[in-house]
Design an enzyme around this catalytic site. Structure first.
Site, PDB file in Angstrom:
ATOM      1  N   SER A  46       0.840  -1.206   0.000  1.00 40.11           N
ATOM      2  CA  SER A  46       0.000   0.000   0.000  1.00 40.11           C
ATOM      3  C   SER A  46       0.874   1.255   0.000  1.00 40.11           C
ATOM      4  CB  SER A  46      -0.928   0.003   1.225  1.00 40.11           C
ATOM      5  OG  SER A  46      -0.196  -0.265   2.401  1.00 40.11           O
ATOM      6  N   LYS A 113       4.434 -11.537   3.436  1.00 46.26           N
ATOM      7  CA  LYS A 113       3.008 -11.736   3.151  1.00 46.26           C
ATOM      8  C   LYS A 113       2.829 -11.894   1.638  1.00 46.26           C
ATOM      9  CE  LYS A 113      -0.155  -8.302   3.360  1.00 46.26           C
ATOM     10  NZ  LYS A 113      -0.642  -8.293   1.967  1.00 46.26           N
ATOM     11  N   GLU A 182      -9.127  -9.643   3.772  1.00 43.44           N
ATOM     12  CA  GLU A 182      -9.424  -8.243   3.441  1.00 43.44           C
ATOM     13  C   GLU A 182     -10.793  -8.110   2.782  1.00 43.44           C
ATOM     14  OE1 GLU A 182      -6.302  -6.108   1.426  1.00 43.44           O
ATOM     15  OE2 GLU A 182      -7.587  -4.368   1.055  1.00 43.44           O
TER      16      GLU A 182
HETATM   17  O1  KIV Z   1      -0.460  -3.407   1.550  1.00 44.01           O
HETATM   18  C1  KIV Z   1      -1.135  -3.383   2.594  1.00 44.01           C
HETATM   19  O2  KIV Z   1      -1.137  -2.405   3.352  1.00 44.01           O
HETATM   20  C2  KIV Z   1      -1.951  -4.539   2.896  1.00 44.01           C
HETATM   21  C3  KIV Z   1      -2.951  -4.411   4.004  1.00 44.01           C
HETATM   22  C4  KIV Z   1      -4.118  -3.668   3.525  1.00 44.01           C
HETATM   23  C5  KIV Z   1      -3.321  -5.722   4.570  1.00 44.01           C
HETATM   24  O3  KIV Z   1      -1.842  -5.545   2.250  1.00 44.01           O
END
Ligand code: KIV
Length: 282
Positions: A46, A113, A182
Site C-alpha cells: 500500500s 506476506k 481483506e
Molecule cells: O499493503 C497493505 O497495506 C496490505 C494491508 C491492507 C493488509 O496488504
C-alpha cells in the site's frame, strides 16, 4: 526487550487476545507505532498508493519494498515485521518467490506476506520450506484489482464465500502462520476464524477475527482515499497544513527565524570579520 515472534501470534489466538497490526513504511513511523505496543508492523505494498502516488499497488517494485523494509527494520521495533511481496515478485516461479522472500528477510523482515489462495499455494509452500514464515492474504487481494474490476466486497454470494473458506484452510495446511482477510462480508471472516488454528488478521471484515490490520495513513487522515471500513482517529493532514501555513506566514512577515533559532559569532570574532571584509574591499 523480547521481540514478538509468530509464536506470540499463535498464543494470542489460543488465549483469545486480539492481535493488533498496522502498516508503517519508514523509520520514524515504525518507532512511533512500536512505542505504543502494536504486535505487528506490515511494510505493505500500500506504500505505492499512500506514499508514492501510484494509482494502485501494481507498479510497486522489490527495490521500493526493500528500501521501506530496511527503514522500518532500522527502528528495531519489538513488533513482528512483515514484508509485503509486491506484484510479480512471487508469481512467476517458486525459485523467484523464494529468492525474493529471502531478500525481505535480509532487509530485516521477520516474515513475508503473499496475496492469493489456490493459485499461489506452490510458492507459499516453497518459501516456507526455505525457512521463511509466510502470512497469507485472501479476500480482496488488491494485486488482482484488474481481474476483479475494482475494489469490491468479497464473499457476498455463498459460492465465493465457500471458496474463501477452502483457500484459508489450504493456506493453513501449507503452513502459513496467519492469514490476512481483506474486505469480505463479516460472516465469511467469522466462519474462517472459527475453523482455523492460526490467527486471522482482518481489514474491513468486521470484528469477529483474531486481530485487525489497517493502513496507518487511512486512520490518521493522511490518505488520498479513505476506505469505508477505516475510522479516522486524527487529522494529520490538517495539522500539517496548519503548521506549514504558520511557517509560510512567519517567513513572509520576518517573524521566523527568531533570535532563539539563530547562532551568532562572538563579538571579537565579528569585529575581526568586519575588519577583514573592509581590508579586502568586500
Ligand atoms: O499493503 C497493505 O497495506 C496490505 C494491508 C491492507 C493488509 O496488504
Amino acid at each position: 526487550m523480547r521481540r514478538v515472534t509468530i509464536r506470540d501470534f499463535w498464543k494470542k489466538k489460543s488465549e483469545n487476545e486480539k492481535i493488533v497490526m498496522i502498516t508503517a513504511y519508514d523509520y520514524m513511523t515504525a518507532k512511533i507505532v512500536d512505542s505504543i505496543g502494536v504486535d505487528g508492523i506490515l511494510v505493505g505494498d500500500s506504500v505505492g498508493m499512500v506514499l508514492l502516488g501510484y494509482e494502485n499497488t501494481l507498479p510497486v517494485s522489490m527495490e521500493e519494498m526493500l528500501h521501506h523494509t530496511r527503514a522500518v527494520a532500522r527502528a528495531k521495533p519489538r513488533a513482528l515485521i512483515v514484508g509485503d511481496m509486491p506484484f510479480m515478485s512471487y508469481q512467476v516461479s517458486k525459485e523467484k518467490a523464494v529468492e525474493n522472500a529471502g531478500r525481505f528477510i535480509k532487509a530485516g523482515a521477520d516474515a513475508v506476506k503473499i496475496e492469493g489462495g489456490f493459485e499461489v499455494i506452490d510458492k507459499v509452500e516453497a518459501i516456507i520450506k526455505a525457512g521463511i514464515p509466510v502470512m497469507g492474504h485472501i479476500g480482496l487481494t488488491p494485486q488482482r484489482v484488474l481481474q476483479f474490476g475494482g475494489y469490491r466486497l468479497m464473499g457476498k454470494e455463498y459460492e465465493y464465500a465457500i471458496r474463501l473458506v477452502e483457500e484459508a484452510m489450504m493456506l493453513q495446511e501449507a503452513g502459513v502462520f496467519s492469514i490476512v482477510i481483506e474486505f469480505t462480508t463479516a460472516e465469511v471472516a467469522e466462519e474462517i476464524t472459527k475453523r482455523l488454528d492460526i490467527p486471522t488478521i482482518c481489514i474491513g471484515c468486521g470484528g469477529d477475527c483474531d486481530g485487525q490490520i489497517i493502513v496507518i495513513n487511512d486512520i490518521i487522515g493522511l490518505s488520498p482515499f479513505i476506505p469505508s471500513f477505516a475510522k479516522k482517529y486524527a487529522d494529520v493532514a490538517g495539522v500539517i497544513k496548519e503548521a506549514v501555513a504558520s511557517y509560510r506566514d512567519e517567513v513572509r512577515s520576518g517573524k521566523f527565524p527568531a533570535k532563539e533559532h539563530t547562532r551568532y559569532m562572538d563579538k571579537e570574532e565579528y569585529k575581526k570579520f568586519l575588519k577583514a571584509l573592509r581590508e579586502r574591499g568586500l
